[in-house]
Design a protein around this motif. Structure first.
Motif, PDB file in Angstrom:
ATOM      1  N   VAL A  70      26.935  15.491  18.205  1.00  0.00           N
ATOM      2  CA  VAL A  70      27.942  16.062  19.091  1.00  0.00           C
ATOM      3  C   VAL A  70      28.891  16.897  18.237  1.00  0.00           C
ATOM      4  O   VAL A  70      29.518  16.384  17.301  1.00  0.00           O
ATOM      5  N   ILE A  71      28.980  18.186  18.564  1.00  0.00           N
ATOM      6  CA  ILE A  71      29.737  19.139  17.742  1.00  0.00           C
ATOM      7  C   ILE A  71      30.982  19.593  18.497  1.00  0.00           C
ATOM      8  O   ILE A  71      30.910  19.962  19.673  1.00  0.00           O
ATOM      9  N   ASN A  72      32.121  19.570  17.782  1.00  0.00           N
ATOM     10  CA  ASN A  72      33.385  20.031  18.344  1.00  0.00           C
ATOM     11  C   ASN A  72      34.112  20.909  17.326  1.00  0.00           C
ATOM     12  O   ASN A  72      34.138  20.598  16.121  1.00  0.00           O
ATOM     13  N   GLY A  73      34.693  21.986  17.814  1.00  0.00           N
ATOM     14  CA  GLY A  73      35.453  22.869  16.928  1.00  0.00           C
ATOM     15  C   GLY A  73      35.551  24.270  17.506  1.00  0.00           C
ATOM     16  O   GLY A  73      35.026  24.553  18.592  1.00  0.00           O
ATOM     17  N   THR A  74      36.227  25.135  16.775  1.00  0.00           N
ATOM     18  CA  THR A  74      36.385  26.528  17.185  1.00  0.00           C
ATOM     19  C   THR A  74      35.965  27.437  16.042  1.00  0.00           C
ATOM     20  O   THR A  74      36.348  27.214  14.885  1.00  0.00           O
ATOM     21  N   LYS A  75      35.181  28.446  16.358  1.00  0.00           N
ATOM     22  CA  LYS A  75      34.745  29.457  15.393  1.00  0.00           C
ATOM     23  C   LYS A  75      35.235  30.817  15.876  1.00  0.00           C
ATOM     24  O   LYS A  75      35.360  31.040  17.088  1.00  0.00           O
ATOM     25  N   TRP A  76      35.483  31.709  14.938  1.00  0.00           N
ATOM     26  CA  TRP A  76      35.834  33.061  15.366  1.00  0.00           C
ATOM     27  C   TRP A  76      35.305  34.091  14.374  1.00  0.00           C
ATOM     28  O   TRP A  76      34.745  33.721  13.349  1.00  0.00           O
ATOM     29  N   LEU A  77      35.490  35.362  14.743  1.00  0.00           N
ATOM     30  CA  LEU A  77      34.884  36.459  13.978  1.00  0.00           C
ATOM     31  C   LEU A  77      33.377  36.262  13.881  1.00  0.00           C
ATOM     32  O   LEU A  77      32.756  36.570  12.860  1.00  0.00           O
ATOM     33  N   ILE A  78      32.785  35.758  14.963  1.00  0.00           N
ATOM     34  CA  ILE A  78      31.355  35.469  14.984  1.00  0.00           C
ATOM     35  C   ILE A  78      30.621  36.729  15.430  1.00  0.00           C
ATOM     36  O   ILE A  78      30.625  37.094  16.612  1.00  0.00           O
ATOM     37  N   THR A  79      29.998  37.400  14.479  1.00  0.00           N
ATOM     38  CA  THR A  79      29.323  38.671  14.734  1.00  0.00           C
ATOM     39  C   THR A  79      28.066  38.456  15.564  1.00  0.00           C
ATOM     40  O   THR A  79      27.283  37.539  15.292  1.00  0.00           O
ATOM     41  N   GLY A  80      27.902  39.310  16.576  1.00  0.00           N
ATOM     42  CA  GLY A  80      26.718  39.234  17.432  1.00  0.00           C
ATOM     43  C   GLY A  80      26.791  38.168  18.499  1.00  0.00           C
ATOM     44  O   GLY A  80      25.792  37.903  19.178  1.00  0.00           O
ATOM     45  N   LEU A  81      27.968  37.567  18.695  1.00  0.00           N
ATOM     46  CA  LEU A  81      28.087  36.433  19.617  1.00  0.00           C
ATOM     47  C   LEU A  81      27.706  36.800  21.046  1.00  0.00           C
ATOM     48  O   LEU A  81      26.970  36.062  21.711  1.00  0.00           O
ATOM     49  N   ASP A  82      28.195  37.930  21.537  1.00  0.00           N
ATOM     50  CA  ASP A  82      27.920  38.316  22.923  1.00  0.00           C
ATOM     51  C   ASP A  82      26.447  38.689  23.088  1.00  0.00           C
ATOM     52  O   ASP A  82      25.978  39.654  22.502  1.00  0.00           O
ATOM     53  N   GLY A  83      25.722  37.897  23.841  1.00  0.00           N
ATOM     54  CA  GLY A  83      24.312  38.177  24.083  1.00  0.00           C
ATOM     55  C   GLY A  83      23.348  37.490  23.146  1.00  0.00           C
ATOM     56  O   GLY A  83      22.127  37.627  23.299  1.00  0.00           O
ATOM     57  N   ALA A  84      23.858  36.733  22.168  1.00  0.00           N
ATOM     58  CA  ALA A  84      22.964  36.006  21.257  1.00  0.00           C
ATOM     59  C   ALA A  84      22.240  34.895  22.016  1.00  0.00           C
ATOM     60  O   ALA A  84      22.838  34.203  22.839  1.00  0.00           O
ATOM     61  N   SER A  85      20.965  34.723  21.722  1.00  0.00           N
ATOM     62  CA  SER A  85      20.184  33.671  22.379  1.00  0.00           C
ATOM     63  C   SER A  85      20.319  32.319  21.684  1.00  0.00           C
ATOM     64  O   SER A  85      20.192  31.274  22.311  1.00  0.00           O
ATOM     65  N   PHE A  86      20.539  32.357  20.383  1.00  0.00           N
ATOM     66  CA  PHE A  86      20.742  31.100  19.661  1.00  0.00           C
ATOM     67  C   PHE A  86      21.716  31.324  18.517  1.00  0.00           C
ATOM     68  O   PHE A  86      22.010  32.461  18.130  1.00  0.00           O
ATOM     69  N   ALA A  87      22.234  30.208  18.009  1.00  0.00           N
ATOM     70  CA  ALA A  87      23.224  30.260  16.932  1.00  0.00           C
ATOM     71  C   ALA A  87      22.850  29.272  15.844  1.00  0.00           C
ATOM     72  O   ALA A  87      22.224  28.234  16.103  1.00  0.00           O
ATOM     73  N   ILE A  88      23.241  29.598  14.625  1.00  0.00           N
ATOM     74  CA  ILE A  88      23.246  28.651  13.514  1.00  0.00           C
ATOM     75  C   ILE A  88      24.702  28.241  13.320  1.00  0.00           C
ATOM     76  O   ILE A  88      25.558  29.083  13.067  1.00  0.00           O
ATOM     77  N   ILE A  89      24.974  26.959  13.483  1.00  0.00           N
ATOM     78  CA  ILE A  89      26.347  26.450  13.418  1.00  0.00           C
ATOM     79  C   ILE A  89      26.520  25.602  12.163  1.00  0.00           C
ATOM     80  O   ILE A  89      25.710  24.725  11.879  1.00  0.00           O
TER      81      ILE A  89
END
Length: 388
Positions: A156-175
């Protein structure tokens, strides 16, 4: 070290140069470009052009459908792609996907590669890399506060990230998230899972990255243990696997942008007449163009030196830090001089140079500001002196 290019690489360089000039440069004024990068429709159209020419995702392994380029070959090809503001998007070699592809080829399981990496290489989807945080974690990832707690078969992951390039429309993320023992782990997740919340997109100087830069909130995001990327607790180590090559590919692409700005300025200086002769014949302008050539030459040599080191199997952390600082600062000087040569046109959208100028400013900040790299290099210098 031998910088002589084999015939097949020269042929590939020429092919990419033609492709960019004939297929991509004419699309640079396409209205489907937004303040957060090319929209999905434009991106897909660009990708299909590269696919038709056999130039899609060339840095990926042949097993994944790429050309399996060495770092040295990437230095040549990525510079050519970077000549257009849309070139990296078309060839699927833009950030953050390019770095994510490299990381996943090294670390991901076969199942993860089939689920996420293969469609990413094929240009069907995009990704993002979520490490930077508003409360400090960026150049110093040890300040990361996003947490991952084991709960049965999930984390279970909790937190805030920002300046995340490519976020809008990305199908998956590496967190990247901190574990209960203080170590860090990378997780793969589809972006449509409950708890993966795009809070907002951030306005920025640059408009070249597809998907822009955004703020991401992770609220009780459940990620199955099978979606851990690599081994638990090795997130910081894997970040280094990603960062050194990805840092260098930024330099390659931006060198192409600098060359484009310089070419536009040179063309103008040849044609424009002022005070009785062509603009370029005035020493003040001619010297700026000469300085541009020298800065690009030094940048190219620095990039290829680091690429050679990486191709020998070295981590190349020191070389990539030096390359990042040298390249970002030299490239900025080239673009800034090009604006100056163009005069009034240089600060308007009459040429592509104004756009390149805005996009390039951030290069001295992301993937480590120049000051952080200098600090890292200084520590290594003093550590070396102390051991002698």
């Amino acid at each position: 070290m031998n910088f002589t290019m084999p015939e097949e690489l020269l042929a590939l360089q020429a092919k990419v140069r033609r492709f960019i000039a004939e297929e991509i440069v004419p699309m640079e004024r396409d209205p489907r470009q937004t303040s957060h990068g090319p929209n999905a429709e434009l991106r897909q159209e660009l990708v299909e052009k590269a696919r038709a020419h056999g130039l899609l995702t060339p840095h990926a392994s042949r097993e994944m459908g790429g050309l399996g380029l060495s770092h040295m070959a990437k230095a040549v090809v990525f510079e050519e792609a970077g000549y257009s503001t849309l070139g990296p998007t078309a060839m699927n070699i833009h950030a953050p996907d390019e770095g994510n592809i490299h990381l996943m080829e090294v670390v991901a399981t076969p199942a993860q590669k089939e689920r996420w990496l293969r469609p990413l290489v094929q240009g069907h989807i995009r990704s993002c890399f979520a490490m930077t945080e508003p409360d400090g974690a960026g150049s110093d990832p040890s300040l990361m506060t996003t947490t991952a707690v084991r709960d049965g078969d999930d984390y279970v992951i909790n937190g805030t990230k920002w300046l995340i390039t490519g976020l809008d429309g990305a199908s998956f993320a590496i967190i990247m998230a901190r574990m209960e023992d203080g170590s860090a782990t990378m997780f793969l997740t589809d972006t449509d899972r409950p708890g993966f919340i795009v809070e907002r997109m951030m306005d920025s100087l640059d408009t070249c990255f597809t998907g822009g830069h955004g703020v991401l909130r992770l609220e009780n995001l459940r990620v199955p243990a099978s979606d851990v990327l690599g081994e638990l607790g090795k997130g910081f180590r894997y970040a280094q696997i990603r960062l050194a090559p990805a840092r260098l590919t930024h330099c390659m692409r931006w060198l192409g942008q600098a060359r484009r700005a310089h070419d536009v300025a040179c063309d103008y200086a040849r044609k424009r007449e002022a005070f009785g002769k062509r603009l370029g014949e005035h020493q003040g302008v001619g010297f700026m163009l000469a300085d541009n050539e020298m800065d690009m030459h030094i940048t190219r040599l620095t990039i290829r030196d680091c690429a050679w080191v990486l191709d020998q199997g070295s981590r190349g952390n020191t070389e990539s830090s030096m390359a990042k600082v040298i390249s970002s600062e030299a490239i900025w000087r080239v673009i800034d001089r090009s604006v100056q040569v163009l005069g009034g046109q240089g600060v308007t959208a009459e040429t592509i140079v104004e756009r390149i100028f805005r996009d390039a400013r951030a290069f001295r900040i992301y993937d480590g500001p120049s000051e952080v790299h200098r600090m890292s290099l200084a520590k290594k210098i003093f550590g070396r002196v102390a051991s002698e």
